[in-house]
Enzyme design. Structure first.
Site, short mmCIF file in Angstrom:
data_model
loop_
_atom_site.label_atom_id
_atom_site.label_comp_id
_atom_site.label_asym_id
_atom_site.label_seq_id
_atom_site.Cartn_x
_atom_site.Cartn_y
_atom_site.Cartn_z
CB SER A 180 -0.95 0.00 1.20
OG SER A 180 -0.23 -0.27 2.39
CG HIS A 208 -4.05 -0.79 -1.64
ND1 HIS A 208 -4.57 0.47 -1.87
CD2 HIS A 208 -3.68 -0.81 -0.35
CE1 HIS A 208 -4.50 1.18 -0.76
NE2 HIS A 208 -3.97 0.42 0.19
CE LYS A 239 -7.20 0.45 1.68
NZ LYS A 239 -6.51 -0.61 2.41
C1 LIG Z 1 -6.45 -0.82 3.85
C2 LIG Z 1 -5.93 -2.17 4.07
C3 LIG Z 1 -6.54 -3.02 4.98
C4 LIG Z 1 -7.68 -2.57 5.84
O1 LIG Z 1 -8.87 -2.52 5.16
P1 LIG Z 1 -10.11 -1.74 5.83
O2 LIG Z 1 -11.28 -2.28 5.12
O3 LIG Z 1 -9.87 -0.28 5.60
O4 LIG Z 1 -10.10 -2.08 7.28
C5 LIG Z 1 -6.05 -4.31 5.10
N1 LIG Z 1 -4.99 -4.73 4.37
C6 LIG Z 1 -4.36 -3.92 3.50
C7 LIG Z 1 -3.21 -4.45 2.71
C8 LIG Z 1 -4.80 -2.61 3.33
O5 LIG Z 1 -4.17 -1.81 2.47
#
Ligand SMILES: *Cc1c(COP(=O)(O)O)cnc(C)c1O
Length: 392
Positions: A180, A208, A239
């Site tokens: 990320s 992502h 996301k």
């Molecule tokens: C953003 C993210 C999460 C968390 O996801 P949410 O739905 O915002 O809790 C988990 N793993 C990775 C790799 C992320 O980038």
């Protein structure tokens, strides 16, 4: 009230060092442009890859769900809080990911915690990429299994760990699909090959990558043609999907097990109807409007090229996440502040989210940005970069 002086001291030290940050509230809905401090600025910090947070079909699905089912569920999934629509979403996600079954959690964060804490025992070992997301790291902290870390995307290092751990009952390799903070893709074909050679399980967190990579945004596993060879796929609904939540897609056995042992699933209330119906609609949008993903990638290529042409250090990104690495933490925050003054919202990110000395402004373009907005942003980056001496 007295008692927190010891925390206040630490905060004051952060203020002195220039690393104390305030939250930046948006005064508009999420989009390619947002309003901050009464001023319209170009948004380059969201994970709203496809613009689904305000897609008309998702809005309508959420509104209809509220009208018909109300605003809450009143229970955890395992007692009285499973609505038919929850199972409908899980069927849809499993079909989308080409797996037998899936299970939805409250967030991507709790999905990683729930899965990792449930399926490993002291006779097992988890093998983790050193740059995995915090939710994976915290999930690992909750297991009593052995823990090994391999060097970031370094397959020699992974193989060494696999050779050293042959006495454990089960080995689970866990990695982000797309990292990320750098935007690079994990070398899944090699990870799968090693896992098969050493008889290890694989868990890939595609937070992502879902909605971004693979056919219709199915993620990195599908992107590399590895359907059926990765045991556990984790995704987020927060996301590219544009709403809220997380899920695990895997075999029926794993899902049945998690329904009994996945602690956030057992002990935290289920998603409200508006969230659930909007997520269902989002998967249909991915299947029916692939042009959104095409536009995302077109914008990605344009913006990345622009940053490189300006002379910025953008690391090894292969996705819509493009870091502009400046190194110094204070400088990264100054850079972000100046960009905001020039009408661009791009957050500075520093330790502990990234390694010390690797502070950066991280950008994410979306399908919603127009070329003109992206060009305007590039102009602001050029100007701010020169004023701060980041560019010559
Ligand atoms: C953003 C993210 C999460 C968390 O996801 P949410 O739905 O915002 O809790 C988990 N793993 C990775 C790799 C992320 O980038």
């Amino acid at each position: 009230m007295k008692g927190f002086e010891y925390l206040q001291e630490e905060l004051e030290a952060m203020q002195k060092a220039g690393t104390f940050r305030r939250l930046i509230p948006l005064e508009s809905e999420q989009g390619s442009k947002v309003i901050i401090n009464g001023k319209e600025v170009i948004q380059l910090s969201s994970n709203n890859y496809l613009g689904l947070t305000s897609h008309p079909r998702l809005r309508r699905a959420a509104l209809e769900a509220v009208e018909k089912y109300g605003v809450g569920t009143g229970s955890v999934r395992t007692i009285a809080g499973t609505l038919a629509m929850h199972e409908q979403l899980e069927k849809k996600l499993a079909g989308f990911k080409h797996t037998e079954a899936s299970l939805v959690f409250q967030s991507g964060f709790t999905t990683n915690q729930g899965v990792l804490s449930a399926i490993l025992s002291p006779e097992d070992v988890v093998i983790s990429d050193e740059l995995n997301h915090a939710s994976i790291i915290d999930g690992i902290r909750l297991t009593k299994a052995g823990r090994k870390v391999y060097k970031h995307v370094d397959m020699k290092s992974l193989e060494e760990v696999l050779r050293e751990t042959q006495t454990y009952r089960k080995r689970l390799i866990v990695s982000d699909g797309v990292f990320s903070m750098d935007g690079n893709i994990a070398p899944l074909p090699q990870i799968v090959e090693l896992a098969e050679k050493y008889d290890a399980l694989i868990m890939i967190d595609d937070a992502h990558a879902s909605g971004v990579l693979g056919k219709n945004g199915r993620g990195t596993v599908n992107h590399f043609g590895l359907d059926g060879r990765v045991h556990i796929q984790v995704g987020t609904l927060s996301k590219a999907i544009g709403v809220l939540g997380g899920y695990v897609a895997s075999t029926q056995t794993l899902i049945d097990y998690l329904i009994h042992k996945g602690r956030p699933f057992l002990f935290s209330t289920s998603h409200p109807p508006a969230v659930t119906m909007a997520c269902i609609e989002a998967i249909d949008v991915l299947l029916e409007e692939p042009e959104l993903i095409d536009r995302l990638w077109e914008n990605t290529r344009f913006f990345k090229q622009g940053l490189e042409d300006l002379g910025f250090h953008t690391g090894k990104s292969e996705t819509p996440i493009t870091p502009v690495i400046v190194g110094d933490e204070v400088l990264s925050h100054q850079f972000s502040d100046k960009l905001l003054a020039f009408g661009v919202f791009a957050q500075g990110i520093a330790f502990p989210t990234v390694a010390k000395g690797m502070a950066r402004v991280r950008t994410i373009v979306t399908a919603q940005h127009s070329k003109q907005e992206l060009q305007q942003a590039l102009d602001a980056f050029g100007k701010a970069g020169k004023e701060l001496g980041i560019l010559q």
